[in-house]
Design a protein around this motif. Structure first.
Motif, PDB file in Angstrom:
ATOM      1  N   ALA A   1       0.818  -1.213   0.000  1.00  0.00           N
ATOM      2  CA  ALA A   1       0.000   0.000   0.000  1.00  0.00           C
ATOM      3  C   ALA A   1       0.852   1.264   0.000  1.00  0.00           C
ATOM      4  O   ALA A   1       0.437   2.302  -0.513  1.00  0.00           O
ATOM      5  CB  ALA A   1      -0.928  -0.007   1.211  1.00  0.00           C
TER       6      ALA A   1
ATOM      7  N   TYR B   1      -1.873   3.548  -1.996  1.00  0.00           N
ATOM      8  CA  TYR B   1      -3.016   3.580  -1.079  1.00  0.00           C
ATOM      9  C   TYR B   1      -3.726   4.930  -1.157  1.00  0.00           C
ATOM     10  O   TYR B   1      -4.954   5.008  -1.191  1.00  0.00           O
ATOM     11  CB  TYR B   1      -2.535   3.312   0.345  1.00  0.00           C
ATOM     12  CG  TYR B   1      -3.624   3.380   1.394  1.00  0.00           C
ATOM     13  CD1 TYR B   1      -4.444   2.283   1.656  1.00  0.00           C
ATOM     14  CD2 TYR B   1      -3.838   4.530   2.134  1.00  0.00           C
ATOM     15  CE1 TYR B   1      -5.444   2.348   2.601  1.00  0.00           C
ATOM     16  CE2 TYR B   1      -4.825   4.609   3.097  1.00  0.00           C
ATOM     17  CZ  TYR B   1      -5.626   3.511   3.325  1.00  0.00           C
ATOM     18  OH  TYR B   1      -6.616   3.574   4.273  1.00  0.00           O
TER      19      TYR B   1
ATOM     20  N   THR C   1      -7.600   5.660  -2.280  1.00  0.00           N
ATOM     21  CA  THR C   1      -8.488   6.422  -1.390  1.00  0.00           C
ATOM     22  C   THR C   1      -9.087   7.619  -2.109  1.00  0.00           C
ATOM     23  O   THR C   1     -10.283   7.917  -1.986  1.00  0.00           O
ATOM     24  CB  THR C   1      -7.718   6.897  -0.145  1.00  0.00           C
ATOM     25  OG1 THR C   1      -7.151   5.767   0.522  1.00  0.00           O
ATOM     26  CG2 THR C   1      -8.625   7.631   0.809  1.00  0.00           C
TER      27      THR C   1
ATOM     28  N   ALA D   1      -8.191  -3.366  -3.516  1.00  0.00           N
ATOM     29  CA  ALA D   1      -7.613  -3.723  -2.216  1.00  0.00           C
ATOM     30  C   ALA D   1      -7.834  -5.208  -1.985  1.00  0.00           C
ATOM     31  O   ALA D   1      -8.979  -5.680  -1.978  1.00  0.00           O
ATOM     32  CB  ALA D   1      -8.263  -2.907  -1.105  1.00  0.00           C
TER      33      ALA D   1
ATOM     34  N   SER E   1      -5.218  -7.009   4.004  1.00  0.00           N
ATOM     35  CA  SER E   1      -5.070  -6.059   5.100  1.00  0.00           C
ATOM     36  C   SER E   1      -4.064  -6.605   6.094  1.00  0.00           C
ATOM     37  O   SER E   1      -3.787  -7.807   6.127  1.00  0.00           O
ATOM     38  CB  SER E   1      -6.409  -5.784   5.793  1.00  0.00           C
ATOM     39  OG  SER E   1      -6.918  -6.977   6.373  1.00  0.00           O
TER      40      SER E   1
ATOM     41  N   LYS F   1      -5.721  -2.179   8.336  1.00  0.00           N
ATOM     42  CA  LYS F   1      -5.554  -1.240   7.245  1.00  0.00           C
ATOM     43  C   LYS F   1      -5.094  -1.977   6.006  1.00  0.00           C
ATOM     44  O   LYS F   1      -4.299  -2.912   6.083  1.00  0.00           O
ATOM     45  CB  LYS F   1      -4.527  -0.171   7.634  1.00  0.00           C
ATOM     46  CG  LYS F   1      -4.514   1.028   6.714  1.00  0.00           C
ATOM     47  CD  LYS F   1      -3.653   2.144   7.287  1.00  0.00           C
ATOM     48  CE  LYS F   1      -3.710   3.366   6.401  1.00  0.00           C
ATOM     49  NZ  LYS F   1      -2.939   4.499   6.956  1.00  0.00           N
TER      50      LYS F   1
ATOM     51  N   SER G   1      -3.186  -3.398   3.156  1.00  0.00           N
ATOM     52  CA  SER G   1      -1.732  -3.525   3.044  1.00  0.00           C
ATOM     53  C   SER G   1      -1.273  -3.868   1.635  1.00  0.00           C
ATOM     54  O   SER G   1      -0.139  -3.586   1.277  1.00  0.00           O
ATOM     55  CB  SER G   1      -1.227  -4.605   4.008  1.00  0.00           C
ATOM     56  OG  SER G   1      -1.783  -5.865   3.667  1.00  0.00           O
TER      57      SER G   1
ATOM     58  N   ILE H   1      -2.401  -3.969  -2.649  1.00  0.00           N
ATOM     59  CA  ILE H   1      -3.329  -3.485  -3.676  1.00  0.00           C
ATOM     60  C   ILE H   1      -2.953  -4.123  -5.006  1.00  0.00           C
ATOM     61  O   ILE H   1      -1.782  -4.103  -5.416  1.00  0.00           O
ATOM     62  CB  ILE H   1      -3.283  -1.946  -3.778  1.00  0.00           C
ATOM     63  CG1 ILE H   1      -3.754  -1.321  -2.449  1.00  0.00           C
ATOM     64  CG2 ILE H   1      -4.145  -1.448  -4.934  1.00  0.00           C
ATOM     65  CD1 ILE H   1      -3.639   0.186  -2.415  1.00  0.00           C
TER      66      ILE H   1
END
Length: 448
Positions: free
Chosen positions: A348, A372, A376, A398, A401, A407, A409, A411
């Motif tokens: 990420a 990341y 977002t 994604a 995590s 969160k 981690s 992608i």
């Protein structure tokens, strides 16, 4: 004098008040002894009003006594008709012996270990020293004004600060000696810094909060908890500042486990009253408040009453013991992994510059620096596992995590034309997969 000098800086008003209360309620003491000890406490209370002046008076008399030792011995040598060189030598040697004994016996340390007992035991001679050295207050007033101007601390707060510094020095000495495990010494250091760490420093900021709208159903909440890995989710109205409460996964499971029709109930039917804390609250006070009120999650508000973030009791514990993880937590991939033709699994935090180099494109993104951040921005909300978006001709999904905060981690990045599956279809398939996957069961004690 040395013992009193070491003790006066460590006696607190609270300890004197507690001792007075104990004496007043002690039925075994006679009235005479009780009043005698209480009178001694009152004397000590007057001495610690100006600690610097009292310590200065004790130090002055200690130095004078050390000097007078050598002078008196020299005078005795003179009365015995000793030559001048013998008088000087006798005084010097005796003063040197007294100095060595003072270093070996360390009377100041005895006052530091039991300051209250030392002050009560020597309060009379301390009173004489204070009465005979009124000039000690002159330097004390200047010191007190400088300290008040620089730190703006009360007398007890200044003492607590001094004691914390001494505690750190003691821990450092223990760590250097090798008698204490390095991890234990690090935890002790962390304990001392809890009162200096503010809630805003450990909270999850509002931009990273996973929330659910009040109109959503309990079924949607169960899916959100399964995908995000959180068991406590804030319920909001129009925006994050419109906080309704906190929805608990166990409440949703209890409501729907034996009543499938309850899956359509609105999530705000199970919300609990949130614990609100200011962002300037010290972490040690926050921990004690959450422990006392039996709350594992609190909503942090700023000075204007808006929502600043979210904090859990695990966040406070991590300030002492370090990062907490369990068997469901994954570690973040350290390097990009190629999984197909022009398909990459990227950490990420991979810089956008690396992404541009891999796909030979120019992203021209100035407000985000990582993959990341790019996902977002494209989604317009905090991504969770399964969320995907298309931007600059690339599809970002994604897929993993890590950590207690779950969160994102990893992608998956691929050209947008390689897979036409919509985000809705992917989310539905991902939800059904997670419902059947026991390994993705969120932690019961996880807080968001």
């Amino acid at each position: 004098m040395a013992s009193a000098e070491g003790a006066v800086s460590r006696v607190t008003r609270a300890s004197l008040n507690n001792l007075t209360l104990e004496l007043q309620t002690d039925s075994e003491l006679s009235q005479f002894n009780r009043m005698k000890k209480i009178d001694a406490i009152h004397h000590v209370q007057r001495y610690i009003v100006d600690r610097s002046a009292t310590a200065g008076s004790c130090a002055f008399f200690r130095i004078v006594c050390n000097v007078m030792d050598g002078v008196l011995v020299a005078c005795i040598a003179a009365l015995l008709d000793a030559p001048l060189w013998a008088q000087v030598l006798a005084g010097f040697v005796f003063a040197l012996v007294v100095g060595v004994l003072s270093v070996l016996l360390r009377p100041r340390m005895s006052g530091s270990f039991k300051p209250l007992d030392a002050m009560l035991r020597h309060h009379r001679i301390v009173g004489v020293a204070v009465a005979l050295t009124p000039f000690a207050r002159i330097g004390s007033d200047a010191v007190n004004k400088r300290v008040a101007r620089e730190a703006e601390l009360s007398d007890d707060e200044e003492l607590e600060k001094l004691q914390r510094e001494q505690g750190r020095a003691t821990i450092d000495r223990l760590a250097e000696s090798g008698e204490v495990d390095p991890e234990v010494s690090e935890m002790l250091r962390n304990v001392l810094t809890l009162s200096e760490t503010l809630t805003r420093e450990i909270m999850v900021p509002r931009t990273d909060m996973i929330c659910i709208e009040k109109g959503q159903s309990l079924g949607a909440m169960l899916k959100l908890c399964s995908r995000s890995g959180f068991s406590r989710v804030p319920v909001i109205g129009d925006d994050v500042d419109d906080l309704i409460g906190i929805a608990y996964l166990k409440d949703a499971v209890r409501a729907t486990a034996f009543n499938t029709s309850a899956l359509t109930r609105p999530v705000d039917s199970i919300v609990r009253e949130p614990l609100l804390v200011p962002e300037s609250k010290p972490v040690d006070d926050l921990f004690h408040q959450m422990q006392k009120q039996r709350q594992h999650v609190a909503v942090v508000v700023d000075e204007y009453g808006g929502i600043a973030g979210l904090v859990t009791i695990e966040d406070t514990i991590e300030q002492i013991v370090g990062e907490l993880e369990d068997e469901h937590d994954r570690t973040q991939h350290a390097e990009p992994v190629k999984v197909g033709d022009r398909k990459w699994k990227l950490p990420a935090r991979t810089p956008i510059a690396d992404l541009e180099e891999m796909f030979e494109i120019d992203m021209d993104e100035d407000d985000v620096d990582t993959v990341y951040g790019l996902l977002t921005k494209a989604l317009g909300r905090v991504p969770i596992v399964g969320a995907s978006a298309v931007t600059r001709g690339l599809k970002l999904t994604a897929v993993d995590s890590a950590g207690r905060r779950k969160k994102v981690s990893t992608i998956l990045v691929e050209p947008a034309g390689l897979n036409d599956e919509s985000e809705t279809e992917r989310d539905a398939r991902h939800d059904s997969h997670h419902d059947a996957d026991d390994d993705e069961t969120p932690k019961e004690n996880h807080d968001r």
